[in-house]
Design a protein around this motif. Structure first.
Motif, short mmCIF file in Angstrom:
data_model
loop_
_atom_site.label_atom_id
_atom_site.label_comp_id
_atom_site.label_asym_id
_atom_site.label_seq_id
_atom_site.Cartn_x
_atom_site.Cartn_y
_atom_site.Cartn_z
N VAL A 26 0.83 -1.21 0.00
CA VAL A 26 0.00 0.00 0.00
C VAL A 26 0.87 1.26 0.00
O VAL A 26 0.60 2.22 -0.74
CB VAL A 26 -0.95 -0.01 1.22
CG1 VAL A 26 -1.65 1.35 1.36
CG2 VAL A 26 -1.99 -1.12 1.08
N LYS A 30 0.82 4.40 -2.63
CA LYS A 30 0.51 5.75 -2.16
C LYS A 30 1.65 6.72 -2.45
O LYS A 30 1.43 7.84 -2.92
CB LYS A 30 0.21 5.72 -0.66
CG LYS A 30 -1.12 5.07 -0.31
CD LYS A 30 -1.26 4.81 1.17
CE LYS A 30 -1.23 6.06 1.99
NZ LYS A 30 -1.44 5.77 3.43
N TYR A 42 -4.91 -1.15 -9.14
CA TYR A 42 -4.09 -2.30 -8.76
C TYR A 42 -4.95 -3.55 -8.62
O TYR A 42 -5.92 -3.57 -7.84
CB TYR A 42 -3.37 -2.02 -7.43
CG TYR A 42 -2.57 -3.20 -6.91
CD1 TYR A 42 -1.29 -3.47 -7.40
CD2 TYR A 42 -3.10 -4.06 -5.95
CE1 TYR A 42 -0.56 -4.55 -6.93
CE2 TYR A 42 -2.38 -5.14 -5.47
CZ TYR A 42 -1.11 -5.38 -5.97
OH TYR A 42 -0.40 -6.46 -5.50
N MET A 60 -6.87 -2.57 -5.29
CA MET A 60 -6.98 -1.20 -4.76
C MET A 60 -7.07 -0.19 -5.89
O MET A 60 -6.64 -0.44 -7.01
CB MET A 60 -5.75 -0.87 -3.91
CG MET A 60 -5.71 -1.50 -2.55
SD MET A 60 -4.15 -1.19 -1.72
CE MET A 60 -3.11 -2.41 -2.53
N ALA A 62 -6.06 3.94 -6.15
CA ALA A 62 -5.44 5.08 -5.46
C ALA A 62 -5.49 6.31 -6.35
O ALA A 62 -5.37 6.21 -7.58
CB ALA A 62 -4.00 4.76 -5.09
N ARG A 66 -3.90 8.81 -2.21
CA ARG A 66 -5.02 8.43 -1.35
C ARG A 66 -5.63 7.13 -1.85
O ARG A 66 -5.86 6.96 -3.05
CB ARG A 66 -6.10 9.52 -1.34
CG ARG A 66 -5.63 10.87 -0.86
CD ARG A 66 -6.75 11.91 -0.94
NE ARG A 66 -7.10 12.22 -2.33
CZ ARG A 66 -8.26 11.86 -2.89
NH1 ARG A 66 -9.16 11.17 -2.20
NH2 ARG A 66 -8.51 12.19 -4.14
N ILE A 67 -5.93 6.21 -0.94
CA ILE A 67 -6.62 4.99 -1.31
C ILE A 67 -8.12 5.26 -1.24
O ILE A 67 -8.65 5.65 -0.19
CB ILE A 67 -6.26 3.81 -0.36
CG1 ILE A 67 -4.75 3.58 -0.35
CG2 ILE A 67 -7.00 2.55 -0.78
CD1 ILE A 67 -4.18 3.16 -1.67
N GLN A 70 -10.72 -0.50 -1.77
CA GLN A 70 -9.88 -1.64 -1.40
C GLN A 70 -10.72 -2.91 -1.43
O GLN A 70 -11.82 -2.95 -0.89
CB GLN A 70 -9.30 -1.45 0.01
CG GLN A 70 -8.46 -2.64 0.50
CD GLN A 70 -8.05 -2.51 1.96
OE1 GLN A 70 -8.55 -1.65 2.68
NE2 GLN A 70 -7.16 -3.37 2.41
N SER A 140 -11.60 9.25 0.33
CA SER A 140 -10.51 8.42 0.84
C SER A 140 -11.04 7.47 1.90
O SER A 140 -11.97 7.80 2.64
CB SER A 140 -9.40 9.29 1.44
OG SER A 140 -8.88 10.18 0.48
N VAL A 143 -7.30 2.19 5.04
CA VAL A 143 -6.94 0.85 4.56
C VAL A 143 -7.09 -0.16 5.69
O VAL A 143 -6.71 0.10 6.83
CB VAL A 143 -5.49 0.84 4.04
CG1 VAL A 143 -5.10 -0.57 3.58
CG2 VAL A 143 -5.34 1.82 2.89
#
Length: 473
Positions: A26, A30, A42, A60, A62, A66-67, A70, A140, A143
């Motif tokens: 992660v 990021k 991803y 994921m 991003a 920022r994620i 997920q 956001s 995670v």
């Protein structure tokens, strides 16, 4: 690619799982998108490919560090889709915060392929009244990281029979899982009791036996052939005799385990055979604290790639998460092989036998494998890490002992039971460790250098400070 204007990046990954690895994965995503801006899609493989690797998925999305979406870890679904609503203008605004004109001017140009559709709507394009305000971008998210003990709990398999539907966990366990306590005169009543109670708690088909007659038969056979009957150290025997008598018990357990695995289904009126499970953890294997072809020999080892430290955390986690109070007694018990006679003054202990703790073994494993340290490099690092509670000479002795035992037992690692690759320093076969398995175990140059430096360094440990204080008083 970002310098040339690329805004959306895709990564179809095959990243295998290791304990604690998701955080690294992660952070890389990021950091990459925060530095230059971009939308990162991803995707990762899921499940086992029939090898020792497990792919934990966790797709994921991003945006600029920022994620925003997920997927799950350890899913057994064939396909899992993760989606998010994003605004490409956010990427352009992020990149406008810092000028990279010089870098962009020198960057490689990527070939463009024109298509007859757009990902975004034109600024002055007519839209329906109800759609005039556009879409709201995904926010956001935090995670979700599983703890190592949760990760261990989620590494699961599928039922043996695709038409069978379990009624409850204990019923399923009683169908597929068999446990066998193979005690000797050296086994304690407490260990035997814990084994039985654990079998009852999980619902396994449990067998309890004594194998003293078999051990005695082998011992008598050796005495008949050689005229010498070996004795334990506590009975006046030598170290060689003591070790040989321990190894007899360990290897006979392997023979009995395979016999019961082949015939227990027959005893229960069923067809087929059973897989034998091993139970040596990664630290014991690394140290070589096992008998070659003993009870650690099996068809597969569920915990072979997991450290003792993480296993204890998992047991504590399972005690509460799975409502199994009996596991508390395993946490408080002193780890012991129970292969030597128990006397009033002596009870065998794993850590005493090894000359180091399991926590120390984990440190040695990571330094040797992950940080590529030899004996002297390991010593120089541990002087700073352990110097507050161990003297330089104590650290030197531990380092030398570890590398000596690892080197002289390295050949055992070529016969280890296959296990899931869960730890970065797993003593796996040559796919993960390309070093040879025959070493000059005493490392003459490195050990001499360690001794010279250790003798010259000041003792900054707590024990030394306490002694100096006593002298002053």
């Amino acid at each position: 690619m970002g310098l040339d204007g690329v805004e959306i990046f895709t990564n179809s990954s095959g990243s295998h799982h290791e304990l604690r690895k998701l955080y690294t994965r992660v952070e890389l995503i990021k950091e990459a998108t925060l530095k230059l801006g971009g939308i990162y899609l991803y995707a990762n493989q899921q499940g086992c490919d029939g090898d020792r690797l497990y792919y934990d998925g966790c797709a994921m999305i991003a945006v600029n560090g920022r994620i925003v979406a997920q997927g799950s870890q350890f899913s057994l679904n064939d396909v899992e889709v993760v989606s998010a609503t994003i605004d490409i203008e956010d990427v352009r605004a992020h990149r406008a915060k810092s000028s990279k004109s010089m870098q962009a001017a020198q960057a490689e140009r990527y070939h463009r392929v024109e298509v007859d559709f757009a990902l975004t709507r034109g600024k002055f394009e007519e839209v329906d009244e109800q759609d005039s305000i556009g879409l709201i971008g995904s926010k956001s998210i935090d995670v979700r990281y599983h703890s190592p003990e949760e990760e261990i709990a989620r590494i699961t398999g599928e039922p043996e029979d695709s038409t069978y539907v379990p009624v409850d966990p204990r019923e399923f366990t009683g169908r597929i899982f068999h446990t066998c306590y193979m005690g000797t005169e050296n086994s304690s009543a407490e260990t035997r009791k814990r084994a039985k109670q654990l079998g009852e708690a999980i619902g396994s088909y449990h067998v309890d036996l004594n194998m003293d007659t078999i051990v005695t038969a082998v011992r008598n056979l050796f005495g008949f052939v050689t005229g010498v009957r070996p004795r334990f150290r506590s009975h006046g025997g030598s170290n060689a005799e003591n070790l040989a008598l321990q190894n007899i018990q360990a290897r006979l357990r392997m023979v009995l385990a395979y016999m019961f695995a082949q015939l227990l289904p027959f005893v229960r009126g069923r067809s087929g055979g059973l897989l034998v499970l091993g139970s040596a953890n990664v630290d014991e294997s690394l140290r070589g604290y096992l008998t070659k072809y003993d009870c650690s020999s099996a068809d597969l080892n569920p915990i072979g790639g997991i450290s003792k430290t993480d296993l204890k955390k998992f047991i504590a986690y399972a005690q509460h998460s799975f409502d199994m109070p009996i596991l508390g007694s395993f946490l408080s018990a002193v780890p012991t092989a129970e292969l030597e006679p128990i006397t009033e003054t002596y009870v065998q202990s794993d850590e005493a036998d090894m000359g180091m703790t399991y926590d120390e073994l984990s440190v040695f494993g990571r330094l040797r494998k992950v940080e590529k340290c030899g004996p002297y490099s390991t010593f120089t690092k541990l002087i700073h890490e352990w110097g507050s509670f161990l003297s330089p000479t104590q650290i030197a002795e531990k380092v030398k002992l570890f590398f000596f035992e690892h080197a002289r037992n390295r050949h055992k690692m070529t016969t280890l039971t296959p296990s899931y690759h869960a730890e970065s320093y797993s003593p796996d076969d040559n796919r993960f460790d390309l070093r040879p398995f025959l070493y000059p175990a005493r490392f003459p140059w490195q050990f001499k250098k360690i001794d010279e430096v250790a003798a010259a360094l000041p003792d900054r440990s707590i024990q030394s400070s306490a002694v100096d204080k006593d002298k002053t008083e």
